[in-house]
Design an enzyme around this catalytic site. Structure first.
Site, PDB file in Angstrom:
ATOM      1  N   HIS A  47       0.894  -1.191  -0.162  1.00  0.00           N
ATOM      2  CA  HIS A  47      -0.017   0.050  -0.017  1.00  0.00           C
ATOM      3  C   HIS A  47       0.959   1.343   0.049  1.00  0.00           C
ATOM      4  CE1 HIS A  47      -2.277   3.114   2.430  1.00  0.00           C
ATOM      5  NE2 HIS A  47      -3.043   2.790   1.484  1.00  0.00           N
ATOM      6  N   GLU A  50       1.953   1.861  -3.499  1.00  0.00           N
ATOM      7  CA  GLU A  50       1.128   2.398  -4.340  1.00  0.00           C
ATOM      8  C   GLU A  50       0.980   4.049  -4.017  1.00  0.00           C
ATOM      9  OE1 GLU A  50      -3.335   3.601  -3.731  1.00  0.00           O
ATOM     10  OE2 GLU A  50      -2.790   1.424  -2.949  1.00  0.00           O
ATOM     11  N   HIS A  51       1.147   4.305  -2.913  1.00  0.00           N
ATOM     12  CA  HIS A  51       0.974   5.704  -2.692  1.00  0.00           C
ATOM     13  C   HIS A  51       2.228   6.653  -3.168  1.00  0.00           C
ATOM     14  CE1 HIS A  51      -2.062   6.929   0.647  1.00  0.00           C
ATOM     15  NE2 HIS A  51      -2.123   5.743   0.488  1.00  0.00           N
ATOM     16  N   GLU A 120       4.554  11.110   2.794  1.00  0.00           N
ATOM     17  CA  GLU A 120       3.462  10.281   2.508  1.00  0.00           C
ATOM     18  C   GLU A 120       3.400   9.114   3.588  1.00  0.00           C
ATOM     19  OE1 GLU A 120       0.469   9.674  -0.004  1.00  0.00           O
ATOM     20  OE2 GLU A 120       2.186  11.201  -0.221  1.00  0.00           O
ATOM     21  N   GLU A 127      -4.279   7.845   7.521  1.00  0.00           N
ATOM     22  CA  GLU A 127      -5.211   6.881   6.914  1.00  0.00           C
ATOM     23  C   GLU A 127      -5.421   5.879   7.798  1.00  0.00           C
ATOM     24  OE1 GLU A 127      -5.963   4.313   2.700  1.00  0.00           O
ATOM     25  OE2 GLU A 127      -4.030   5.467   3.040  1.00  0.00           O
TER      26      GLU A 127
END
Length: 421
Positions: A47, A50-51, A120, A127
């Protein structure tokens, strides 16, 4: 509409579907590298990667990535699941080459700037915090962990904060080297696309990718089941129950999907009618079925008041038992109709078509026709549903998660005893 496929010499696969009358296309690359492909010390890195794909490449800054696609009126995004990571765009017909160029760039040429990694990292930690503050999100992560304890398939896709806080540039590059091989990638495109043109673009962007040694494989899934109970001062108890089911290559997957729809897939379903409409015990209750390469599960979710959780849980067990014995042909026909309508309505979108192309290619190595899928749905009988329901009620391994004011909530042993009574 015609599905066409091609495989480059290095194993990179392309599958397309032309949809007449459209002026736009959905195009993307699906990589068989999701949460279940991580080692324990890598949890959350798929994940994170992906960011980082959108945070700059050797050719574009993060701002240029966003501006180039939006200057053309397009849209670009990505997601990470337990089995795949997808990078996709929706663009007009004349901008397909641009969309694929940007997707290829973010996959093949990320720079992993340390400053952007730190930015990030903060975004992802926020998140995770948001997920933890959303009960009907976190309860499913915990249910997955209870179903598949101490396994990659049971770990959260977002990762744990302590692991996410430690990832660096070398960790990201290592995961790419381990999993982002051409044979693990599928380019899918649907809408106003020309197959030969897409193949030529794919060859130009991905044809030079080298074939590495053996790619690390995912640990096999083992649905062991179990229970997690978390007390928190909330307005409701969040209840989630999972039952072991077939994987997505098992023909029984159609039976499992129709069963879950009849049980809790809509307003006419058994759980909705009995627990919400007749008893008024909840606002939300549903059942759904999800599958992986080597496992699957029927999941039931509801939220209810602390003093009503016992009744809701036991009624859920009763409906599981009852479905095994008296589900009728009309209910099965209605569930079949819902499943077919959902499939066909969804496929009116090129994005849904591209998603299906990629998933079917990953599962089967080919894309079954819609007609073939409909035939398999129609072949499921009332007897099949009753037999599957009997397995769910009496023999399937189970996992249970409860979150909120749970003092009056029954445990998993009590639910199993109710099913066996």
């Amino acid at each position: 509409m015609t599905v066409q496929s091609h495989t480059l010499p290095n194993g990179f696969r392309i599958v397309t579907e032309h949809m007449p009358g459209l002026k736009s296309a959905s195009i993307g690359v699906w990589v068989k590298a999701g949460g279940r492909h991580e080692r324990a010390d890598q949890n959350g890195i798929a994940h994170f990667l992906e960011h980082m794909a959108f945070k700059g490449t050797k050719r574009r800054t993060a701002r240029q990535i966003a501006e180039e696609i939006e200057d053309a009126g397009g849209y670009i995004n990505a997601y990470t699941s337990r089995e795949m990571t997808a990078y996709y765009a929706r663009v007009l017909e004349d901008d397909i080459a641009l969309g694929l160029d940007i997707i290829a760039d973010i996959i093949l040429n990320p720079v992993f700037d340390p400053r952007e990694i730190e930015v990030e990292r903060g975004v992802i930690l926020q998140e995770i915090g948001q997920c933890h503050d959303t009960p009907d999100d976190i309860v499913f992560d915990w249910l997955q962990e209870a179903a598949y304890p101490d396994q990659p398939l049971g770990r959260p896709i977002l990762g744990a904060p302590d692991r996410v806080s430690c990832f660096g540039r070398d960790d990201l590059a290592r995961f790419v080297a381990e999993h982002y091989a051409p044979g693990e990638m599928i380019l899918a495109a649907a809408g106003a696309v020309d197959h030969d043109a897409i193949v030529a673009l794919a060859e130009a962007h991905f044809g030079a990718m080298e074939v590495p040694g053996p790619v690390l494989t995912a640990e096999p899934a083992r649905f062991l089941g179990g229970e997690r109970r978390e007390v928190r001062d909330l307005e409701q108890v969040h209840f989630a129950l999972a039952l072991d089911g077939p994987d997505y290559r098992d023909p029984a997957i159609y039976t499992a999907q129709i069963y879950s729809i009849a049980l809790g897939g809509g307003m006419s379903s058994r759980l909705f009618q009995t627990i919400r409409e007749e008893r008024g015990l909840c606002y939300t209750i549903f059942a759904q079925f999800g599958a992986y390469a080597d496992g699957g599960m029927t999941t039931i979710y509801a939220g209810t008041a602390a003093d009503q959780i016992g009744e809701l849980a036991m009624l859920t067990a009763d409906e599981l038992k009852r479905a095994a014995g008296d589900i009728d042909a009309a209910e099965v026909a209605r569930a079949r109709a819902q499943m077919k309508a959902g499939l066909l309505m969804g496929l009116e979108s090129p994005s849904a078509r591209a998603e299906r192309l990629a998933r079917m290619t990953a599962i089967w190595g080919k894309v079954p026709s819609i007609e073939e899928t409909i035939e398999r749905i129609d072949a499921v009988t009332t007897g099949d549903i009753r037999a599957f329901g009997e397995t769910m009620a009496t023999r399937a391994a189970a996992a249970l998660t409860l979150y909120g004011p749970i003092d009056r909530a029954p445990d998993l042993t009590s639910l199993k005893e109710r099913l066996a009574a």
